[in-house]
Design a protein around this motif. Structure first.
Motif, PDB file in Angstrom:
ATOM      1  N   UNK A   1      35.636  60.689 118.119  1.00  0.00           N
ATOM      2  CA  UNK A   1      34.419  60.008 118.753  1.00  0.00           C
ATOM      3  C   UNK A   1      34.356  58.951 118.106  1.00  0.00           C
ATOM      4  N   UNK A   2      33.730  58.098 118.258  1.00  0.00           N
ATOM      5  CA  UNK A   2      33.185  56.352 117.458  1.00  0.00           C
ATOM      6  C   UNK A   2      31.917  57.103 116.558  1.00  0.00           C
ATOM      7  N   UNK A   3      32.161  56.998 115.432  1.00  0.00           N
ATOM      8  CA  UNK A   3      30.662  57.283 114.393  1.00  0.00           C
ATOM      9  C   UNK A   3      30.851  56.653 113.318  1.00  0.00           C
ATOM     10  N   UNK A   4      29.755  55.758 113.871  1.00  0.00           N
ATOM     11  CA  UNK A   4      29.409  54.286 112.732  1.00  0.00           C
ATOM     12  C   UNK A   4      30.035  54.913 110.924  1.00  0.00           C
ATOM     13  N   UNK A   5      30.088  53.817 110.454  1.00  0.00           N
ATOM     14  CA  UNK A   5      30.073  53.738 108.953  1.00  0.00           C
ATOM     15  C   UNK A   5      29.371  53.647 108.426  1.00  0.00           C
ATOM     16  N   UNK A   6      29.681  54.651 107.556  1.00  0.00           N
ATOM     17  CA  UNK A   6      28.134  54.745 106.167  1.00  0.00           C
ATOM     18  C   UNK A   6      28.069  53.428 105.204  1.00  0.00           C
ATOM     19  N   UNK A   7      27.718  52.355 105.629  1.00  0.00           N
ATOM     20  CA  UNK A   7      27.885  51.386 105.328  1.00  0.00           C
ATOM     21  C   UNK A   7      26.632  51.180 103.720  1.00  0.00           C
ATOM     22  N   UNK A   8      26.762  51.037 102.910  1.00  0.00           N
ATOM     23  CA  UNK A   8      26.020  50.464 101.833  1.00  0.00           C
ATOM     24  C   UNK A   8      25.039  48.969 101.095  1.00  0.00           C
ATOM     25  N   UNK A   9      24.244  48.906 102.621  1.00  0.00           N
ATOM     26  CA  UNK A   9      24.039  47.905 102.880  1.00  0.00           C
ATOM     27  C   UNK A   9      22.506  48.385 103.369  1.00  0.00           C
ATOM     28  N   UNK A  10      21.357  47.929 102.593  1.00  0.00           N
ATOM     29  CA  UNK A  10      20.068  47.549 103.319  1.00  0.00           C
ATOM     30  C   UNK A  10      19.770  46.275 103.736  1.00  0.00           C
ATOM     31  N   UNK A  11      19.435  45.941 104.841  1.00  0.00           N
ATOM     32  CA  UNK A  11      19.758  44.964 105.759  1.00  0.00           C
ATOM     33  C   UNK A  11      17.943  44.583 106.371  1.00  0.00           C
ATOM     34  N   UNK A  12      17.316  44.071 105.471  1.00  0.00           N
ATOM     35  CA  UNK A  12      15.442  43.857 106.072  1.00  0.00           C
ATOM     36  C   UNK A  12      15.346  42.473 106.607  1.00  0.00           C
ATOM     37  N   UNK A  13      15.264  43.126 108.481  1.00  0.00           N
ATOM     38  CA  UNK A  13      15.199  42.164 109.488  1.00  0.00           C
ATOM     39  C   UNK A  13      13.233  41.906 108.978  1.00  0.00           C
ATOM     40  N   UNK A  14      13.266  40.322 109.221  1.00  0.00           N
ATOM     41  CA  UNK A  14      11.421  40.047 109.348  1.00  0.00           C
ATOM     42  C   UNK A  14      11.514  39.963 111.080  1.00  0.00           C
ATOM     43  N   UNK A  15      10.191  40.218 111.343  1.00  0.00           N
ATOM     44  CA  UNK A  15       9.632  40.133 112.443  1.00  0.00           C
ATOM     45  C   UNK A  15       8.242  39.471 112.122  1.00  0.00           C
ATOM     46  N   UNK A  16       8.087  38.282 112.872  1.00  0.00           N
ATOM     47  CA  UNK A  16       6.962  37.536 112.697  1.00  0.00           C
ATOM     48  C   UNK A  16       6.239  37.237 113.161  1.00  0.00           C
ATOM     49  N   UNK A  17       5.455  36.628 113.624  1.00  0.00           N
ATOM     50  CA  UNK A  17       4.701  36.529 115.083  1.00  0.00           C
ATOM     51  C   UNK A  17       3.986  35.543 114.671  1.00  0.00           C
ATOM     52  N   UNK A  18       4.086  34.461 113.232  1.00  0.00           N
ATOM     53  CA  UNK A  18       3.965  33.114 113.330  1.00  0.00           C
ATOM     54  C   UNK A  18       4.179  33.018 111.855  1.00  0.00           C
ATOM     55  N   UNK A  19       4.814  31.732 112.218  1.00  0.00           N
ATOM     56  CA  UNK A  19       5.774  31.759 111.132  1.00  0.00           C
ATOM     57  C   UNK A  19       4.531  31.276 109.582  1.00  0.00           C
ATOM     58  N   UNK A  20       3.423  30.279 110.639  1.00  0.00           N
ATOM     59  CA  UNK A  20       2.672  29.193 109.517  1.00  0.00           C
ATOM     60  C   UNK A  20       1.839  30.160 109.323  1.00  0.00           C
ATOM     61  N   UNK A  21       1.733  31.449 110.038  1.00  0.00           N
ATOM     62  CA  UNK A  21       0.087  32.616 109.272  1.00  0.00           C
ATOM     63  C   UNK A  21       1.007  32.953 108.370  1.00  0.00           C
ATOM     64  N   UNK A  22       2.121  33.472 107.688  1.00  0.00           N
ATOM     65  CA  UNK A  22       3.041  34.644 107.233  1.00  0.00           C
ATOM     66  C   UNK A  22       3.160  33.821 105.777  1.00  0.00           C
ATOM     67  N   UNK A  23       3.278  32.246 105.840  1.00  0.00           N
ATOM     68  CA  UNK A  23       4.393  32.055 104.770  1.00  0.00           C
ATOM     69  C   UNK A  23       4.203  32.452 103.280  1.00  0.00           C
TER      70      UNK A  23
END
Length: 1355
Positions: A129-151
């Motif tokens: 079975x294909x098991x995912x690697x245990x990568x040692x990485x924390x990846x912060x993905x920014x979700x924003x409704x309005x980029x100008x409103x949260x500078x």
């Protein structure tokens, strides 16, 4: 003064390695335009005669979650997948994982047989079975409704929280990256579907590279609503019918056209210029809001932030658990729900619709998110002079708190042991990389049944020569081998598969490293351990046929090397194979002389090799590849390949050529670029593969800008092993081409450009195990090198050097806030700057190519701290790879010494780099003994450092140690030992520097002075000694067969034999005081108290009739006796007071047994700890501690894994437990908490010894699956030093506070006295002073004498 001893203590429970569940995977990108909304599911029609469409895939080396096909999908340009013949250089579709296979059959080493199934299958060449690697990485993905409103909030994240988090993560061996595409870029302002598709594509890519942590900035608005990309026919017609105004109907008909090429047909948003789009977009949206039902609005009319939340929080439980939501408490921002679209006033219906959707989204977030992950930032006082700064600081502090907590949780969840049953995790990871790649590659070839049958015939036949699969570049050789290897175990159930793809990993990037990796896997399958001998090509080449022969006697073996021609000088490939062993190599056919390949010359013999040519791809098959891949790459899947492309693949039928054309065809206005939507790039067709490869780069430059693409890809191409996202952004941020004064942060364009480039080049770039981008195809890498480095190589490599040397960090440009990172060699005690240590030698090699003498004297080869850091960060093979870059004949002296060091002591240094200084000393002293004079100033400067190392280092004091080291042999992991010179080492608690050794076979007892490594006494003629307990400095009680005898070790005399006979299997006894001992009776029904001076039995302890005791434990002061009773159920512990000679307690736990072979008692008898297990449950055992003053259960600890060894220290107030998963836990006796976790062993540490003064712990695996001994500081929880001997350890002891170890080695006639050099640390220094002993042992006249007691025993 008492002691417990037992010959049965060595009987250990089997290891039971605990495993952790894998993280949930993220869903793949899916189309923002939902063809089948949730309220209407339409099944596509099936054409029975049509070929199954290819399954798209994001990355070749990663698994695909099973839920992928059950969700609507974004369809950005994706790597190709094809159901016809394929090339390994491209990504491949992912099929269902093959069912798990039990690796059963011929015998294998015991430690391999007891591995978890996934590791055992991995070693045998199967992927369960294909098991995912245990990568040692924390990846912060920014979700924003309005980029100008949260500078301000995003600034607090990028420049404050993320920068601090990167520093924290590096100290723990992790990587932190922030993916933020919301910068109010022209692409975002165009308000079409290219931007949301890019966002979801980037989110999907990041989810493949590590643990994604969504950070959501959502206040009072959803941002700009988008028109749906597609509408189902029924929905579109319903909207037309519901529209009362003819202008509304005209508007819908204007912007949506029927697309009949899809199944089922749908209405698709037409392509148009942004100017026209913006004028009429709001009106069209209003029409759809009024005419579509509410469920349809929820499915079609989504904003970017809604899609991001859908693909993180809603679709992944793990992402929801980690998601952080930042919202303002009080006050509305500038991006409210009523914000205009295109500058026109909002319609009331649309405002109401957005408000409803925002409320629903906020409600859903509160359901899925943890309350502690919701940051409500107060805006009170923000209008004041310093209000913005205080507000941003508050947001930064809150983000830091939550993100650091999430990072700590991720590190804890992904923590893996250094090894399993003595097998390093690094080897298992390396094999797993190739197996995952193999299985995925095997899915992208068909219509090759004739060739596959020939490969099957070879694998199952009796040929003794290798098979060479020959074909042109890009013809699909690798995928043929991958498919054959995947199917081979079905033909031969017991088959062991060893497959390597050259260049896939750093361990397969050179001929030497590839050979070492193959030898290690063969060695584990043969003996249960990795190869421990000399790591040079000659030694490995000699050993490989022997290992294959031995393995072939047990089971069929298949060795497959894909891309062998890239190895060039791989002269170790065997031209003849042992019986039951097969080898397949792939060789790229040269145009001029196909038979001139170097690999073919190596394989040539009288009978071989057997040559099999990869069949050419037919014109129809090439056309099928083109059509299938064009549909896969295209978002719409609608465009048929143009006639010119079809004609081109009739001439050049290579699958790789067809794929490149398919990718070019898919390039359109919807390729994540900021081009006008109706701008379609020209299709350029070349006649050959080489020219078409260049067109990949040309087309990319046309889409994203030639200069920017050149600067970025030049860095990627010049790097040694690729660059990860964070490194690329750091470097691009310092390039003026990627800066802007219009964005909140000047380097924001780089943060958008790299995801655009990564999405565009997804079929041609792969991400390795550490998350670095690398060219997928060697030919394309060569084309990029010629195009981008020909005239700028020096500048590009100098840029890489400045980055890794930390020049930019020193400059501290305020504009680069958030992108400045220090580049020290060492981040923490255990974590090093691997990227810097790997890249700098390689880049300087190219910069100093014309001056090899200068390169050879760089710090990488002259400064010992750098060399040790490099070995700590990587391994010896990587340093040998650096040494191979020195092209000077003859090699300089310091290079020769380093080469000899890393080849001879590869195993010990790979095991633990802390042995570097002592092993370098061994290497230099060997040269001196051989009469080689030191001439190099560099080596002379090393001498002072190796004799007084900067870190604690063990070095043997024995004068003839070099003889032991010199005859170091290749150790096989057979049961038992070859020759046990010493079976036991016992220290004298009243004398700090003396130990006694017991030799059962030679019937002798010796006394040693470990401070001088001298033999003090040798007592011969002792009848079969098995165990020894010191009474005082000179007297001891010895178990001789089944009889207890007392000897004087000073005078070498026999004193008395105690009456009675011991139990044969459980001859347990311990000391009560200087004149008495307690011993388990022969029938195990009672305990005898014996007088040592007369040999008589004084009294007996009996718990009752027909009760059989199975253990005996005496406190150090001899006052408390603890025995286990195996008769009663549940199993009790019986506690006697030897002073009053009364039974104190009968301790038991309902439905549990005590494992009394794993027990320990404090010196004064206040506490006893013992392992317990449930009778009816297969759960791991656990530890209980009893307070013997009250007879109550004091503590209970469940580490979640079987305990294999215990030690207890009243001086340190702790219990130490060795676990089957290789950890050592130190428990606080007062609080009951785990103080520290000690990691480093690759096998269960089944022998634990505490220093007499306390504070120091010695740990070792008595099965010698882990060959080394480790010394720990119990106060700090840090490793003091490690020693890996040249032979297996039969016994060891810690003395003088840990400053000296006494080690008995297999096949070694003297004990080894290993002294600690360098700074000892507070614990060792205090123990050494406390145990200081400079007095002689007994009568000086008998120093070193051999005394025979045989006559005295007989009389």
């Amino acid at each position: 003064m008492g002691n417990s001893c037992s010959s049965g203590q060595a009987h250990k429970d089997k290891d039971n390695i605990s495993q952790h569940s894998e993280d949930s995977c993220y869903l793949r990108s899916n189309c923002c335009s939902r063809r089948s909304p949730s309220y209407r599911v339409t099944k596509p029609s099936v054409d029975a005669t049509a070929e199954p469409p290819p399954q798209p895939e994001q990355h070749l080396l990663e698994p695909t979650p099973s839920v992928r096909d059950t969700k609507p999908q974004f369809k950005g340009p994706r790597p190709t997948g094809c159901s016809v013949s394929d090339s390994i250089s491209l990504s491949s579709p992912v099929a269902c994982a093959s069912p798990k296979e039990d690796v059963e059959g011929p015998p294998m080493p015991a430690n391999v047989a007891t591995l978890p199934e996934e590791h055992r299958s991995c070693l045998m060449g199967r992927v369960a079975g294909q098991r995912p690697r245990r990568r040692r990485a924390m990846l912060i993905y920014v979700c924003a409704a309005d980029s100008q409103d949260c500078c301000a909030e995003k600034g607090a994240l990028q420049c404050g929280a993320a920068a601090r988090l990167r520093v924290r993560a590096r100290k723990r061996g992790w990587r932190v990256h922030v993916a933020d595409l919301h910068w109010r870029s022209p692409l975002e302002q165009q308000r079409d579907h290219r931007f949301p598709v890019l966002c979801i594509t980037e989110l999907t890519r990041q989810s493949e590279l590590g643990a994604v942590v969504p950070v959501l900035f959502l206040n009072s608005g959803l941002g700009t609503p988008l028109l749906p990309h597609t509408l189902e026919c029924a929905d579109f017609k319903a909207a037309l019918e519901a529209a009362d105004d003819e202008n509304d109907k005209a508007l819908l008909n204007k912007w949506y056209t029927l697309d009949c090429s899809t199944t089922p047909p749908c209405y698709r948003l037409v392509r148009g210029a942004p100017a026209r789009w913006r004028r009429e977009m709001a009106r069209t949206l209003n029409v759809l809001v009024r005419t579509l039902p509410q469920e349809a609005c929820d499915a079609y009319l989504t904003t970017v932030v809604e899609q991001e939340v859908q693909h993180t929080v809603v679709m992944s439980v793990e992402a929801a658990r980690r998601c952080v939501w930042v919202c303002r408490a009080g006050g509305a921002g500038g991006g409210g729900v009523g914000a205009g679209v295109g500058g026109e006033p909002d319609d009331a219906a649309q405002i109401h619709e957005l408000q409803r959707r925002l409320a629903n989204l906020q409600k859903e977030l509160k359901v899925h998110l943890s309350e502690r992950n919701i940051i409500r930032a107060s805006v009170r006082g923000r209008s004041a002079a310093s209000g913005d700064d205080e507000y941003a600081e508050g947001v930064r502090a809150a983000l830091v708190e939550r993100l650091e907590a999430l990072l700590d949780a991720l590190v804890s969840e992904h923590d893996a042991p250094p090894g399993y049953n003595g097998i390093p995790t690094s080897l298992l990871d390396e094999i797993n990389e190739h197996l995952i790649f193999c299985q995925k590659s095997a899915q992208c070839t068909s219509n090759r049944e004739i060739t596959l049958n020939e490969l099957k015939t070879y694998i199952t036949g009796d040929s003794n020569v290798p098979l060479a699969l020959i074909g042109g570049a890009g013809c699909g050789k690798a995928t043929l081998v991958a498919r054959a290897v995947t199917m081979a175990p079905t033909c031969q159930q017991d088959l062991a598969v060893i497959i390597r793809f050259v260049g896939l990993t750093s361990q397969s990037s050179s001929s030497h490293q590839l050979l070492k990796s193959i030898v290690d896997q063969c060695h584990v399958l043969n003996t249960g351990t990795v190869y421990r001998g000399r790591n040079d090509v000659a030694s490995l080449s000699t050993l490989l046929p022997t290992l294959l022969t031995s393995l072939g006697r047990r089971r069929p073996v298949l060795l497959a090397i894909v891309g062998a021609d890239a190895l060039r000088a791989a002269r170790w490939l065997p031209e003849r194979l042992p019986d039951n062993v097969k080898m397949i190599v792939t060789v790229t056919e040269e145009k001029d002389e196909p038979s001139s390949s170097a690999i073919m010359a190596v394989l040539s013999s009288e009978d071989g090799p057997k040559v099999l040519r990869a069949p050419p791809v037919g014109a129809e098959e090439a056309k099928a590849v083109l059509t299938a891949c064009a549909a896969t790459y295209s978002k719409t899947g609608a465009a048929s390949p143009p006639e010119a492309a079809v004609k081109a693949v009739q001439k050049c039928t290579l699958p790789l050529y067809a794929k490149i054309l398919a990718w070019q065809i898919s390039l359109s206005a919807e390729t994540f670029t900021e081009q006008e939507p109706d701008a379609t790039p020209e299709l350029v067709i070349c006649e050959d593969l080489e020219g078409q490869l260049v067109q990949i780069l040309v087309a990319t430059e046309a889409a994203l800008g030639a200069e920017r693409v050149k600067n970025c890809l030049a860095l990627l191409t010049a790097s040694r092993r690729g660059l990860d996202d964070t490194e690329i952004l750091d470097m691009l941020a310092h390039d003026e081409l990627f800066r802007s004064h219009e964005t909140y942060l000047p380097w924001a364009p780089a943060s958008l450009f790299w995801p655009q480039l990564a999405a565009l080049l997804a079929p041609w770039v792969r991400w390795d195990a550490r998350g670095a981008a690398r060219w997928r195809d060697a030919a394309l890498a060569g084309a990029a090198r010629d195009r981008y480095l020909a005239d700028a190589e020096h500048d590009v490599r100098r840029t890489l050097v400045e980055y890794y040397e930390g020049v930019w960090y020193s400059e501290n440009d305020p504009k680069m806030a958030g992108r400045l990172v220090s580049q020290e060699n060492k981040f923490s005690d255990e974590c090093y700057n691997t990227r810097k240590l790997d890249e700098l030698p390689f880049q300087h090699y190219h910069l100093y190519r014309e001056a090899p003498e200068v390169f050879a004297e760089q710090p990488y080869f002259t400064q010992l701290d750098w060399i040790r850091d490099k070995v700590a960060a990587a391994d010896c093979a990587h340093f040998l790879e650096d040494l191979a870059l020195v092209h000077i004949e003859p090699l300089p002296e310091h290079i020769e010494i380093l080469k000899d060091l890393f080849e001879t002591h590869c195993y010990a240094l790979d095991y633990d780099h802390r042995q570097f200084y002592s092993l370098l000393r061994v290497t230099i002293e060997k040269r001196r003994r051989e009469g080689v004079e030191i001439k190099s100033k560099i080596v002379e400067n090393w001498l002072a450092e190796i004799y007084d190392p900067p870190i604690p280092s063990f070095y043997p004091m024995n004068e003839d140690y070099w003889r032991v080291e010199g005859k170091k042999r290749e150790m096989s992991m057979v049961e038992g030992f070859d020759s046990k010179t010493f079976d036991l080492i016992v220290r004298f608690d009243c004398r700090g520097k003396y130990v006694a050794t017991v030799s059962t076979e030679r019937e002798e007892i010796c006394v040693w002075d470990v401070s001088k490594c001298q033999l003090v006494r040798k007592i011969v003629g002792v009848t079969h000694p098995i165990n020894l307990v010191p009474i005082d400095e000179y007297r001891c009680v010895v178990l001789c067969r089944r009889e207890l005898r007392v000897y004087n070790l000073d005078q070498g005399t026999f004193l008395v034999a105690l009456k009675g006979v011991m139990n044969q299997k459980m001859p347990y006894y311990g000391l009560h005081d200087s004149t008495h001992l307690v011993a388990l009776s022969r029938n195990r029904m009672y305990v005898n108290l014996m007088n040592i001076e007369t040999g008589d039995c004084v009294t007996t302890f009996k718990a009752g009739e027909d009760r059989f005791l199975n253990s005996l434990l005496v406190s150090g002061d001899g006052r408390v006796l603890v025995c286990g009773d195996e008769t009663q159920k549940p199993f009790p512990l019986l506690v006697w007071s030897l002073t009053s000679r009364k039974l104190l307690y009968d301790l038991r736990i309902p439905h549990h047994d005590f494992v009394t072979s794993k027990a320990a008692i404090t010196y004064e008898g206040s506490y006893v700890c013992v392992v317990s297990r449930e009778l009816d449950e297969p759960s791991p055992n656990f530890i209980v501690v009893y307070d013997l003053q009250s007879g109550t259960l004091f503590k209970k600890w469940k580490p979640g894994c079987d305990t294999v060894a215990l030690a207890i220290s009243s001086a340190d107030g702790c219990v130490v437990s060795g676990l089957a998963d290789t950890r050592i836990l130190v428990w606080d006796l007062v609080t009951g908490n785990c103080r520290v976790t000690l990691r480093g062993h690759v096998s269960a540490p089944s022998r634990l010894r505490l220093a007499r003064a306390g504070g120091v712990l010695l740990s070792q695996d008595d099965t010698c699956r882990d060959l080394s001994v480790r010394l720990w500081d119990l106060h700090t929880g840090k490793l003091i030093a490690v020693y890996t001997p040249p032979e297996r350890i039969t016994s060891c002891e810690v003395l003088l506070g840990g400053s000296v170890l006494a080690v008995a080695l297999e096949n070694c006639r003297d004990i080894l006295c290993v002294q600690l050099h360098g700074p000892p640390g507070d614990a060792v220094a205090a123990g050494r002073d406390l145990e200081h002993d400079d007095g002689p042992y007994g009568d000086p006249a008998l120093q070193g004498r051999t005394l025979d007691v045989k006559a005295a025993e007989t009389s």
